[in-house]
Design an enzyme around this catalytic site. Structure first.
Site, PDB file in Angstrom:
ATOM      1  N   SER A 123       0.956  -1.166  -0.119  1.00  0.00           N
ATOM      2  CA  SER A 123       0.002   0.071   0.036  1.00  0.00           C
ATOM      3  C   SER A 123       0.671   1.277  -0.213  1.00  0.00           C
ATOM      4  O   SER A 123       0.406   2.382  -0.270  1.00  0.00           O
ATOM      5  CB  SER A 123      -0.972  -0.033   1.225  1.00  0.00           C
ATOM      6  OG  SER A 123      -0.231  -0.466   2.299  1.00  0.00           O
ATOM      7  N   HIS A 144      -3.234  -3.314  -5.936  1.00  0.00           N
ATOM      8  CA  HIS A 144      -3.458  -2.727  -4.647  1.00  0.00           C
ATOM      9  C   HIS A 144      -5.003  -2.949  -4.398  1.00  0.00           C
ATOM     10  O   HIS A 144      -5.891  -2.331  -4.789  1.00  0.00           O
ATOM     11  CB  HIS A 144      -2.965  -1.476  -4.509  1.00  0.00           C
ATOM     12  CG  HIS A 144      -3.445  -0.845  -3.177  1.00  0.00           C
ATOM     13  ND1 HIS A 144      -3.640   0.289  -2.971  1.00  0.00           N
ATOM     14  CD2 HIS A 144      -3.067  -1.488  -1.853  1.00  0.00           C
ATOM     15  CE1 HIS A 144      -3.743   0.531  -1.587  1.00  0.00           C
ATOM     16  NE2 HIS A 144      -3.452  -0.500  -1.050  1.00  0.00           N
ATOM     17  N   GLU A 156      -6.115  -0.739  -7.412  1.00  0.00           N
ATOM     18  CA  GLU A 156      -5.200  -0.043  -8.156  1.00  0.00           C
ATOM     19  C   GLU A 156      -4.250  -0.791  -8.970  1.00  0.00           C
ATOM     20  O   GLU A 156      -3.468  -1.548  -8.103  1.00  0.00           O
ATOM     21  CB  GLU A 156      -4.372   0.904  -7.103  1.00  0.00           C
ATOM     22  CG  GLU A 156      -5.424   2.099  -6.558  1.00  0.00           C
ATOM     23  CD  GLU A 156      -4.880   2.848  -5.451  1.00  0.00           C
ATOM     24  OE1 GLU A 156      -5.387   4.125  -5.432  1.00  0.00           O
ATOM     25  OE2 GLU A 156      -3.928   2.521  -4.733  1.00  0.00           O
ATOM     26  N   ASN A 194      -4.570   6.503  -1.434  1.00  0.00           N
ATOM     27  CA  ASN A 194      -4.319   6.968  -0.156  1.00  0.00           C
ATOM     28  C   ASN A 194      -3.488   8.603  -0.266  1.00  0.00           C
ATOM     29  O   ASN A 194      -3.370   9.038   0.779  1.00  0.00           O
ATOM     30  CB  ASN A 194      -3.223   6.215   0.289  1.00  0.00           C
ATOM     31  CG  ASN A 194      -3.699   4.924   1.133  1.00  0.00           C
ATOM     32  OD1 ASN A 194      -4.708   5.081   1.584  1.00  0.00           O
ATOM     33  ND2 ASN A 194      -2.836   3.857   1.113  1.00  0.00           N
TER      34      ASN A 194
HETATM   35  P1  NAI Z   1      -0.668  -9.301   8.032  1.00  0.00           P
HETATM   36  O1  NAI Z   1       0.179  -8.814   9.250  1.00  0.00           O
HETATM   37  O2  NAI Z   1      -2.231  -9.363   8.404  1.00  0.00           O
HETATM   38  O3  NAI Z   1      -0.458 -10.322   7.175  1.00  0.00           O
HETATM   39  C1  NAI Z   1       1.035 -10.526   6.722  1.00  0.00           C
HETATM   40  C2  NAI Z   1       1.374 -12.033   6.766  1.00  0.00           C
HETATM   41  O4  NAI Z   1       2.530 -12.292   5.891  1.00  0.00           O
HETATM   42  C3  NAI Z   1       1.558 -12.498   7.854  1.00  0.00           C
HETATM   43  O5  NAI Z   1       0.774 -13.903   8.139  1.00  0.00           O
HETATM   44  C4  NAI Z   1       3.038 -12.925   7.895  1.00  0.00           C
HETATM   45  O6  NAI Z   1       3.329 -14.180   8.749  1.00  0.00           O
HETATM   46  C5  NAI Z   1       3.361 -13.251   6.336  1.00  0.00           C
HETATM   47  N1  NAI Z   1       4.565 -12.917   6.171  1.00  0.00           N
HETATM   48  C6  NAI Z   1       5.680 -11.913   6.565  1.00  0.00           C
HETATM   49  N2  NAI Z   1       6.959 -12.190   5.996  1.00  0.00           N
HETATM   50  C7  NAI Z   1       6.657 -12.993   4.963  1.00  0.00           C
HETATM   51  C8  NAI Z   1       7.566 -13.753   4.229  1.00  0.00           C
HETATM   52  N3  NAI Z   1       8.886 -13.295   4.076  1.00  0.00           N
HETATM   53  N4  NAI Z   1       7.233 -14.721   3.358  1.00  0.00           N
HETATM   54  C9  NAI Z   1       5.893 -15.207   3.525  1.00  0.00           C
HETATM   55  N5  NAI Z   1       5.063 -14.622   4.482  1.00  0.00           N
HETATM   56  C10 NAI Z   1       5.470 -13.703   5.120  1.00  0.00           C
HETATM   57  O7  NAI Z   1      -0.699  -7.871   6.965  1.00  0.00           O
HETATM   58  P2  NAI Z   1      -1.948  -7.356   5.876  1.00  0.00           P
HETATM   59  O8  NAI Z   1      -2.684  -6.363   6.476  1.00  0.00           O
HETATM   60  O9  NAI Z   1      -2.537  -8.697   5.277  1.00  0.00           O
HETATM   61  O10 NAI Z   1      -0.880  -6.634   4.726  1.00  0.00           O
HETATM   62  C11 NAI Z   1      -0.328  -7.386   3.912  1.00  0.00           C
HETATM   63  C12 NAI Z   1       0.230  -6.436   2.718  1.00  0.00           C
HETATM   64  O11 NAI Z   1      -1.008  -5.961   2.173  1.00  0.00           O
HETATM   65  C13 NAI Z   1       0.999  -5.385   3.400  1.00  0.00           C
HETATM   66  O12 NAI Z   1       1.988  -4.820   2.106  1.00  0.00           O
HETATM   67  C14 NAI Z   1       0.200  -4.168   3.450  1.00  0.00           C
HETATM   68  O13 NAI Z   1       0.497  -2.915   3.222  1.00  0.00           O
HETATM   69  C15 NAI Z   1      -0.915  -4.493   2.401  1.00  0.00           C
HETATM   70  N6  NAI Z   1      -2.027  -4.083   2.422  1.00  0.00           N
HETATM   71  C16 NAI Z   1      -2.750  -4.003   3.564  1.00  0.00           C
HETATM   72  C17 NAI Z   1      -4.263  -3.610   3.636  1.00  0.00           C
HETATM   73  C18 NAI Z   1      -4.911  -3.626   5.057  1.00  0.00           C
HETATM   74  O14 NAI Z   1      -5.986  -3.030   5.232  1.00  0.00           O
HETATM   75  N7  NAI Z   1      -4.487  -4.350   6.037  1.00  0.00           N
HETATM   76  C19 NAI Z   1      -5.022  -2.780   2.575  1.00  0.00           C
HETATM   77  C20 NAI Z   1      -4.001  -2.977   1.219  1.00  0.00           C
HETATM   78  C21 NAI Z   1      -2.664  -3.203   1.289  1.00  0.00           C
END
Ligand code: NAI
Length: 475
Positions: A123, A144, A156, A194
């Site tokens: 994001s 995105h 996006e 954003n």
């Molecule tokens: P989250 O913390 O819920 O999940 C991330 C997951 O990735 C965790 O299960 C973690 O164990 C895993 N992980 C970390 N490093 C890893 C690796 N090297 N290889 C494989 N798995 C790995 O995070 P979330 O909220 O799902 O965000 C994920 C991505 O999506 C980020 O880049 C965030 O910026 C983006 N994003 C998040 C939004 C939101 O509202 N939460 C909206 C749009 C994008």
């Protein structure tokens, strides 16, 4: 490595909030989804959680048990990155850290077929930077999604400097096939949503800091008058003030401290106090059990004072010598001095929206009797009136002007087209109108005047008008 049929097998890396939502979406459209997470069992646990949510959908009659089972069967947790070899499209949704993302993609590139597309759900990180470590950066693109991914309509599609246009177009079309509304954006800080959404929070926070009105009043004007689905303070409390403040700060840093993106000290203090919003039980509002619900005050109206002719808040008129006009960013007292007559300035009312509440300010010489007549007439038309201090741009007008300004600036810089900016804001954050089309409806000359007047009255460079808006207003 053989060419893959990406239409069949998709991989999702990261089984957190976003990853599992994206996996559900892809599986619901018939793809086999390989789900991988670095934490052991995380993918299996995420699938179990999804299974429970689908069960509840089945119970509520929203989906058949067979469909739920088939969807789950298509999601296959895998332990190693090497297990993703057959995926034709990989969507990464792991921790928001450039180095970690680069490491994962560099490894992945050696595993998947040469024609596989590599997408990131980042994001805030530059797609160009993530792609830099790849031997073939042309196949890397931003995809995105918004949270929750199965529900929120917008995607996006973000192109970095190296992204091949056909790769961006392929994922754009795919998002459309998944029932999403896709827009193209260049990789710049905040992409479209954003970035363009910052003034929605920033103007509300500034008005709050300047004690123009309380959060409940400002929220009521934005929802009931502006037609926004949620007011900025209710939304910041929902998102979490820590998260919202962090996004503002990251966009501010990324734009080299451009004052347009300056974060709010008042919001920082809420974060310092642990008043994060709903999740901590307190933010701008109190969510404790039994806390009285906040109520927006309405000026009492006397039906006997209703004027014979209705008042159109968008059209200037004169009532008993008082000039009633829509805000152009000037103070009521300034206009009164120029015109030599008392002035009542009205805020912007969204003509497509509920039009249930209108803020107004008066010059000091407006007779109370005229205020009573105007507000009684407007309230008789179903529009509650909220008195505001004599402040530049009032509430809805200055916010919409600043949203449009940011939209025009993004277009000027080639981030996205006008229509993609509008689409992104309508579908990514549910704005009632796209900010650019809204500005055109208000009149670009008026929007520009609001900004120029705000700029000259406050002396704050954050209100400088975009060259894009200024030139469009000359057309
Ligand atoms: P989250 O913390 O819920 O999940 C991330 C997951 O990735 C965790 O299960 C973690 O164990 C895993 N992980 C970390 N490093 C890893 C690796 N090297 N290889 C494989 N798995 C790995 O995070 P979330 O909220 O799902 O965000 C994920 C991505 O999506 C980020 O880049 C965030 O910026 C983006 N994003 C998040 C939004 C939101 O509202 N939460 C909206 C749009 C994008």
């Amino acid at each position: 490595m053989p060419a893959t049929d990406w239409k069949r097998t998709i991989a999702v890396i990261g089984a957190g909030t976003m990853g599992v939502g994206i996996a559900q979406l892809a599986a619901s459209h018939g793809h086999i989804v390989l789900l991988h997470d670095v934490a052991p069992d995380a993918a299996c646990k995420a699938k179990a959680g999804l299974s429970q949510r689908l069960d509840s959908r089945v119970e509520r009659g929203k989906m058949t048990a067979d469909d739920a089972k088939a969807l789950l069967d298509r999601i296959r947790p895998v332990a190693d990155l090497a297990d993703l070899a057959e995926a034709g499209l990989v969507i990464e949704a792991i921790v928001e850290d450039l180095t970690v993302k680069q490491k994962v993609f560099a490894e992945l590139e050696k595993i998947v077929a040469t024609d596989a597309i590599l997408a990131t759900n980042t994001s805030s990180i530059s797609v160009t930077s993530i792609a830099r470590v790849l031997a073939a950066p042309g196949r890397m693109v931003g995809m995105h999604f918004f949270n929750p991914a199965p529900v929120m309509k917008l995607v996006e599609v973000v192109s970095g400097r190296a992204t091949a246009p056909e790769v961006a177009q392929t994922v754009f079309d795919l998002a459309g096939n998944w029932g999403k509304v896709a827009v193209h954006a260049q990789s710049t800080p905040g992409f479209i949503v954003n970035r363009v959404a910052r003034p929605f929070y920033a103007e509300a926070l500034r008005l709050f800091e300047e004690k123009v009105a309380t959060p409940v009043m400002l929220d009521a004007l934005m929802t009931e008058g502006g037609g926004f689905r949620m007011g900025p303070f209710a939304l910041m409390d929902l998102i979490g003030n820590d998260v919202n403040y962090a996004v503002s700060q990251s966009v501010f840093e990324a734009f080299y401290h451009d004052p347009r993106f300056r974060p709010s000290l008042a919001q920082m203090e809420l974060v310092n106090a642990g008043h994060l919003g709903r999740k901590s039980g307190r933010g701008f509002y109190d969510y404790a059990k039994g806390a009285p619900p906040p109520v927006a005050q309405t000026l009492p109206a006397d039906p006997a004072l209703v004027q014979p002719a209705p008042i159109d808040p968008g059209q200037p008129c004169v009532i008993e010598g008082t000039h009633i006009i829509q805000s152009d960013g000037r103070l009521a007292r300034e206009i009164a001095r120029d015109r030599g007559a008392p002035v009542m300035v009205l805020d912007l009312l969204n003509s497509d929206g509920p039009a249930q509440r209108l803020g107004f300010a008066i010059s000091p010489d407006v007779p109370q009797d005229v205020v009573a007549r105007v507000t009684a007439t407007l309230q008789g038309q179903g529009t509650a009136c909220t008195p505001l201090p004599d402040w530049p741009g009032l509430v809805v007008m200055r916010t919409v002007a600043m949203l449009a300004n940011e939209g025009f600036e993004a277009v000027l810089q080639g981030v996205a087209s006008e229509s993609d900016v509008d689409t992104a804001m309508r579908f990514g954050v549910n704005y009632p109108n796209g900010p650019i089309e809204w500005a055109r409806e208000i009149g670009l000359g008026r929007v520009l005047a609001v900004l120029d007047n705000l700029h000259s009255l406050t002396g704050d460079p954050r209100y400088r008008a975009s060259l894009g808006l200024r030139m469009a207003a000359m057309e």
